[in-house]
Design a protein around this motif. Structure first.
Motif, PDB file in Angstrom:
ATOM      1  N   GLU A 173       0.726  -1.313  -0.080  1.00  0.00           N
ATOM      2  CA  GLU A 173       0.026   0.011  -0.006  1.00  0.00           C
ATOM      3  C   GLU A 173       0.772   1.186   0.186  1.00  0.00           C
ATOM      4  OE1 GLU A 173      -2.676  -0.023   3.152  1.00  0.00           O
ATOM      5  OE2 GLU A 173      -3.660  -2.170   2.659  1.00  0.00           O
ATOM      6  N   ASP A 174       2.065   1.052   0.405  1.00  0.00           N
ATOM      7  CA  ASP A 174       3.012   2.153   0.649  1.00  0.00           C
ATOM      8  C   ASP A 174       3.909   2.264  -0.678  1.00  0.00           C
ATOM      9  OD1 ASP A 174       2.069   3.169   2.835  1.00  0.00           O
ATOM     10  OD2 ASP A 174       3.679   1.999   4.239  1.00  0.00           O
ATOM     11  N   CYS A 175       4.427   1.131  -1.381  1.00  0.00           N
ATOM     12  CA  CYS A 175       5.253   1.166  -2.271  1.00  0.00           C
ATOM     13  C   CYS A 175       5.647  -0.297  -2.718  1.00  0.00           C
ATOM     14  CB  CYS A 175       6.648   1.781  -2.196  1.00  0.00           C
ATOM     15  SG  CYS A 175       7.496   1.164  -0.627  1.00  0.00           S
ATOM     16  N   PRO A 176       5.631  -0.447  -4.270  1.00  0.00           N
ATOM     17  CA  PRO A 176       5.996  -1.637  -4.692  1.00  0.00           C
ATOM     18  C   PRO A 176       7.259  -2.387  -4.129  1.00  0.00           C
ATOM     19  CG  PRO A 176       6.364  -0.086  -6.175  1.00  0.00           C
ATOM     20  CD  PRO A 176       5.950   0.592  -5.310  1.00  0.00           C
ATOM     21  N   PHE A 203      10.686  -2.619 -15.911  1.00  0.00           N
ATOM     22  CA  PHE A 203       9.394  -2.862 -16.274  1.00  0.00           C
ATOM     23  C   PHE A 203       8.897  -3.905 -15.073  1.00  0.00           C
ATOM     24  CE2 PHE A 203      12.068  -6.439 -17.495  1.00  0.00           C
ATOM     25  CZ  PHE A 203      11.511  -7.448 -16.907  1.00  0.00           C
ATOM     26  N   SER A 204       7.431  -3.735 -14.897  1.00  0.00           N
ATOM     27  CA  SER A 204       6.823  -4.337 -13.849  1.00  0.00           C
ATOM     28  C   SER A 204       5.603  -5.160 -14.016  1.00  0.00           C
ATOM     29  CB  SER A 204       6.253  -3.448 -12.602  1.00  0.00           C
ATOM     30  OG  SER A 204       5.363  -2.569 -13.224  1.00  0.00           O
ATOM     31  N   ALA A 205       4.979  -6.037 -13.226  1.00  0.00           N
ATOM     32  CA  ALA A 205       3.923  -6.698 -13.598  1.00  0.00           C
ATOM     33  C   ALA A 205       3.247  -7.154 -12.453  1.00  0.00           C
ATOM     34  CB  ALA A 205       4.341  -8.187 -14.155  1.00  0.00           C
ATOM     35  N   LYS A 206       1.656  -7.139 -12.550  1.00  0.00           N
ATOM     36  CA  LYS A 206       0.763  -7.331 -11.536  1.00  0.00           C
ATOM     37  C   LYS A 206       0.356  -8.894 -11.500  1.00  0.00           C
ATOM     38  CE  LYS A 206      -3.113  -5.522  -8.750  1.00  0.00           C
ATOM     39  NZ  LYS A 206      -4.150  -4.838  -8.875  1.00  0.00           N
ATOM     40  N   ILE A 207       1.118  -9.855 -10.659  1.00  0.00           N
ATOM     41  CA  ILE A 207       0.758 -11.049 -10.803  1.00  0.00           C
ATOM     42  C   ILE A 207      -0.632 -11.464 -10.103  1.00  0.00           C
ATOM     43  CG2 ILE A 207       1.746 -13.286  -9.936  1.00  0.00           C
ATOM     44  CD1 ILE A 207       4.563 -12.194  -9.987  1.00  0.00           C
ATOM     45  N   ASP A 208      -0.960 -10.968  -8.899  1.00  0.00           N
ATOM     46  CA  ASP A 208      -2.186 -11.389  -8.261  1.00  0.00           C
ATOM     47  C   ASP A 208      -3.183 -10.028  -8.290  1.00  0.00           C
ATOM     48  OD1 ASP A 208      -0.911 -13.778  -6.576  1.00  0.00           O
ATOM     49  OD2 ASP A 208       0.444 -12.230  -6.398  1.00  0.00           O
ATOM     50  N   PRO A 209      -4.611 -10.599  -8.620  1.00  0.00           N
ATOM     51  CA  PRO A 209      -5.373  -9.536  -8.742  1.00  0.00           C
ATOM     52  C   PRO A 209      -5.576  -8.638  -7.674  1.00  0.00           C
ATOM     53  CG  PRO A 209      -6.290 -11.571  -9.623  1.00  0.00           C
ATOM     54  CD  PRO A 209      -4.927 -12.104  -8.945  1.00  0.00           C
ATOM     55  N   ASP A 210      -5.295  -9.173  -6.287  1.00  0.00           N
ATOM     56  CA  ASP A 210      -5.767  -8.331  -5.226  1.00  0.00           C
ATOM     57  C   ASP A 210      -4.369  -7.620  -4.655  1.00  0.00           C
ATOM     58  OD1 ASP A 210      -4.503 -10.863  -4.629  1.00  0.00           O
ATOM     59  OD2 ASP A 210      -5.632 -10.847  -2.779  1.00  0.00           O
ATOM     60  N   PRO A 212      -2.276  -4.597  -4.009  1.00  0.00           N
ATOM     61  CA  PRO A 212      -2.449  -3.055  -4.220  1.00  0.00           C
ATOM     62  C   PRO A 212      -1.717  -2.540  -5.293  1.00  0.00           C
ATOM     63  CG  PRO A 212      -2.006  -3.815  -2.208  1.00  0.00           C
ATOM     64  CD  PRO A 212      -1.478  -5.011  -2.882  1.00  0.00           C
ATOM     65  N   CYS A 213      -0.759  -2.941  -5.994  1.00  0.00           N
ATOM     66  CA  CYS A 213       0.143  -2.294  -6.851  1.00  0.00           C
ATOM     67  C   CYS A 213       0.914  -3.616  -7.657  1.00  0.00           C
ATOM     68  CB  CYS A 213       1.190  -1.403  -6.463  1.00  0.00           C
ATOM     69  SG  CYS A 213       2.373  -2.139  -5.340  1.00  0.00           S
ATOM     70  N   ASP A 214       1.476  -3.295  -8.709  1.00  0.00           N
ATOM     71  CA  ASP A 214       2.352  -4.108  -9.621  1.00  0.00           C
ATOM     72  C   ASP A 214       3.258  -4.815  -8.483  1.00  0.00           C
ATOM     73  OD1 ASP A 214       1.081  -3.455 -11.645  1.00  0.00           O
ATOM     74  OD2 ASP A 214       2.919  -2.940 -12.809  1.00  0.00           O
ATOM     75  N   ASN A 215       3.324  -6.053  -8.127  1.00  0.00           N
ATOM     76  CA  ASN A 215       4.025  -6.821  -7.222  1.00  0.00           C
ATOM     77  C   ASN A 215       5.161  -7.526  -7.556  1.00  0.00           C
ATOM     78  OD1 ASN A 215       1.815  -8.643  -8.241  1.00  0.00           O
ATOM     79  ND2 ASN A 215       2.239  -9.998  -6.499  1.00  0.00           N
ATOM     80  N   GLY A 234      10.282  -9.343  -6.373  1.00  0.00           N
ATOM     81  CA  GLY A 234       8.690  -9.747  -6.314  1.00  0.00           C
ATOM     82  C   GLY A 234       8.043 -10.189  -5.108  1.00  0.00           C
ATOM     83  N   TRP A 235       6.898 -10.032  -4.724  1.00  0.00           N
ATOM     84  CA  TRP A 235       6.133 -10.624  -3.567  1.00  0.00           C
ATOM     85  C   TRP A 235       5.018 -11.248  -4.152  1.00  0.00           C
ATOM     86  CZ3 TRP A 235       6.509  -5.446  -0.437  1.00  0.00           C
ATOM     87  CH2 TRP A 235       7.559  -5.170   0.058  1.00  0.00           C
ATOM     88  N   SER A 236       4.749 -12.413  -4.113  1.00  0.00           N
ATOM     89  CA  SER A 236       3.573 -13.218  -4.734  1.00  0.00           C
ATOM     90  C   SER A 236       3.490 -14.495  -3.988  1.00  0.00           C
ATOM     91  CB  SER A 236       3.705 -13.154  -6.082  1.00  0.00           C
ATOM     92  OG  SER A 236       2.615 -14.114  -6.680  1.00  0.00           O
ATOM     93  N   PRO A 237       2.263 -15.152  -3.663  1.00  0.00           N
ATOM     94  CA  PRO A 237       2.343 -16.445  -3.371  1.00  0.00           C
ATOM     95  C   PRO A 237       2.485 -17.524  -4.581  1.00  0.00           C
ATOM     96  CG  PRO A 237       0.153 -15.272  -2.697  1.00  0.00           C
ATOM     97  CD  PRO A 237       1.062 -14.465  -3.743  1.00  0.00           C
ATOM     98  N   SER A 238       2.471 -16.848  -5.662  1.00  0.00           N
ATOM     99  CA  SER A 238       2.845 -17.626  -6.896  1.00  0.00           C
ATOM    100  C   SER A 238       4.474 -17.586  -7.228  1.00  0.00           C
ATOM    101  CB  SER A 238       2.097 -17.105  -8.213  1.00  0.00           C
ATOM    102  OG  SER A 238       0.706 -17.284  -7.743  1.00  0.00           O
ATOM    103  N   LEU A 239       5.084 -16.737  -6.610  1.00  0.00           N
ATOM    104  CA  LEU A 239       6.553 -16.865  -7.002  1.00  0.00           C
ATOM    105  C   LEU A 239       7.368 -17.602  -6.152  1.00  0.00           C
ATOM    106  CD1 LEU A 239       7.355 -12.928  -7.389  1.00  0.00           C
ATOM    107  CD2 LEU A 239       7.872 -14.386  -9.176  1.00  0.00           C
ATOM    108  N   SER A 240       8.562 -18.258  -6.462  1.00  0.00           N
ATOM    109  CA  SER A 240       9.505 -18.976  -5.822  1.00  0.00           C
ATOM    110  C   SER A 240      10.357 -18.129  -5.353  1.00  0.00           C
ATOM    111  CB  SER A 240      10.128 -20.071  -6.821  1.00  0.00           C
ATOM    112  OG  SER A 240      10.738 -19.475  -7.700  1.00  0.00           O
TER     113      SER A 240
END
Length: 356
Positions: A173-176, A203-210, A212-215, A234-240
């Protein structure tokens, strides 16, 4: 190096979350530290920290403890959007500050933070923890001594398999992530190269729809001495989880492997791998080190207080990395390449002593 402290320091922790606990669990039992208070918006969490780490006081409002007669230092471990207001209150009360990165969540607040510190008599250290890590310090010395020749390329990746998804979402919510963690590694690029970042893209990508920003994002940088680099986060439940730190020169390369990522000989600590191009020789250097040496970092602030030494990194260096990360965010959003201002583009005293 054994450091003799001149007094026992009263400390208040503001922010009893993940990073706040990393700070307090490494310092609360030290002979020269007394935890005066802990504060958090969640009263139950503040109470738990007070019991666990022996704080004399706790509560949801840190203002109640700023004038405590035994308080010397505040550790700001709250979210980035609150750093400026807390810093202002601490400096007004004459308290020294160790503040987590990034300085703020936007450039305007970051500049206000910078100006407040410059005009204050209190000592302020920005928590670039890798500056206090023995493995990174050793690698910096090797590169500075010419072990790999002229540094040409820096490759760094720091992806998290984010299972505690609510925590990561609040941070974003503060920054990617490429800004939140990027300030560390852009600082490392300038530190190791002895040069300034002059140009950024990415470049950036939004992996997870929820999210708050490109993660997920990649920052590409050019340094003043011609060295190129990139940082991926990157921070995502889908990333290794992925951790890569490699520094390539015209005479070889250095790579860092943290103890937890070693496939063997973990007992030896972190691993620095040095390859020499001319001879084809490989060297392994083991470095017993804490990844986040919070007490060493706090000792740096105490030396600043007792001996009037400079912060590590300097305020100018910390601000430069912060500004480069935010400029990269703008470049990514605009799908372009942007310059990072040079020292002469700033006020006369601003960013004047970088990378010496």
């Amino acid at each position: 190096m054994v450091i003799l402290m001149k007094k026992k320091y009263g400390v208040m922790l503001i922010g009893c979350g993940h990073i706040g606990e990393q700070h307090i669990k490494e310092i609360y039992y030290r002979d020269n530290i007394h935890i005066v208070a802990v504060a958090d918006q969640n009263l139950e969490r503040a109470s738990a920290f007070a019991r666990r780490y022996g704080a004399s006081h706790y509560g949801t409002d840190y203002h109640a403890f700023l004038n405590h007669p035994k308080l010397d230092i505040v550790i700001i471990a709250s979210y980035a959007d609150s750093h400026l207001s807390i810093l202002r209150d601490c400096l007004y009360a004459g308290i020294h500050v160790l503040c987590e990165k990034p300085l703020a969540s936007n450039l305007a607040d970051g500049k206000k933070f910078y100006d407040l510190v410059r005009s204050s008599d209190s000592k302020v250290l920005i928590a670039h923890i890798l500056r206090h890590n023995r493995t990174y310090q050793t690698a910096a010395r090797l590169i500075g001594d010419g072990a790999v020749g002229n540094l040409k390329l820096i490759r760094m990746v720091q992806n998290h398999h984010a299972l505690d998804w609510p925590r990561y979402k609040r941070l974003m919510e503060d920054c990617p992530p490429y800004v939140d963690c990027g300030v560390h590694y852009l600082d490392v690029m300038q530190w190791f190269s002895g040069s300034r970042i002059t140009q950024v893209s990415g470049f950036s990508a939004k992996i997870d729809p929820d999210a708050p920003c490109d993660n997920h994002g990649v920052i590409n940088v050019r340094l003043e001495n011609g060295c190129m680099g990139y940082y991926e986060a990157g921070w995502s439940p889908s990333l290794s989880s992925h951790n890569l730190k490699e520094f390539v020169g015209d005479r070889g390369r250095i790579s860092l492997t943290l103890q937890q990522f070693r496939h063997e000989n973990q007992e030896e600590g972190d691993l620095i791998s040095l390859y020499l191009t001319d001879t084809g020789e490989y060297r392994s250097i083991n470095v017993p080190a804490k990844y986040k040496d919070m007490y060493a970092q706090l000792q740096t602030l105490i030396r600043m207080i007792e001996e009037d030494t400079d912060p590590i990194p300097t305020l100018a260096e910390a601000f430069s990395a912060f500004r480069a990360a935010l400029t990269a965010r703008d470049a990514i959003a605009q799908h372009t390449t942007l310059p990072c201002p040079l020292p002469e583009d700033d006020d006369a005293e601003t960013i004047s002593t970088l990378c010496v």
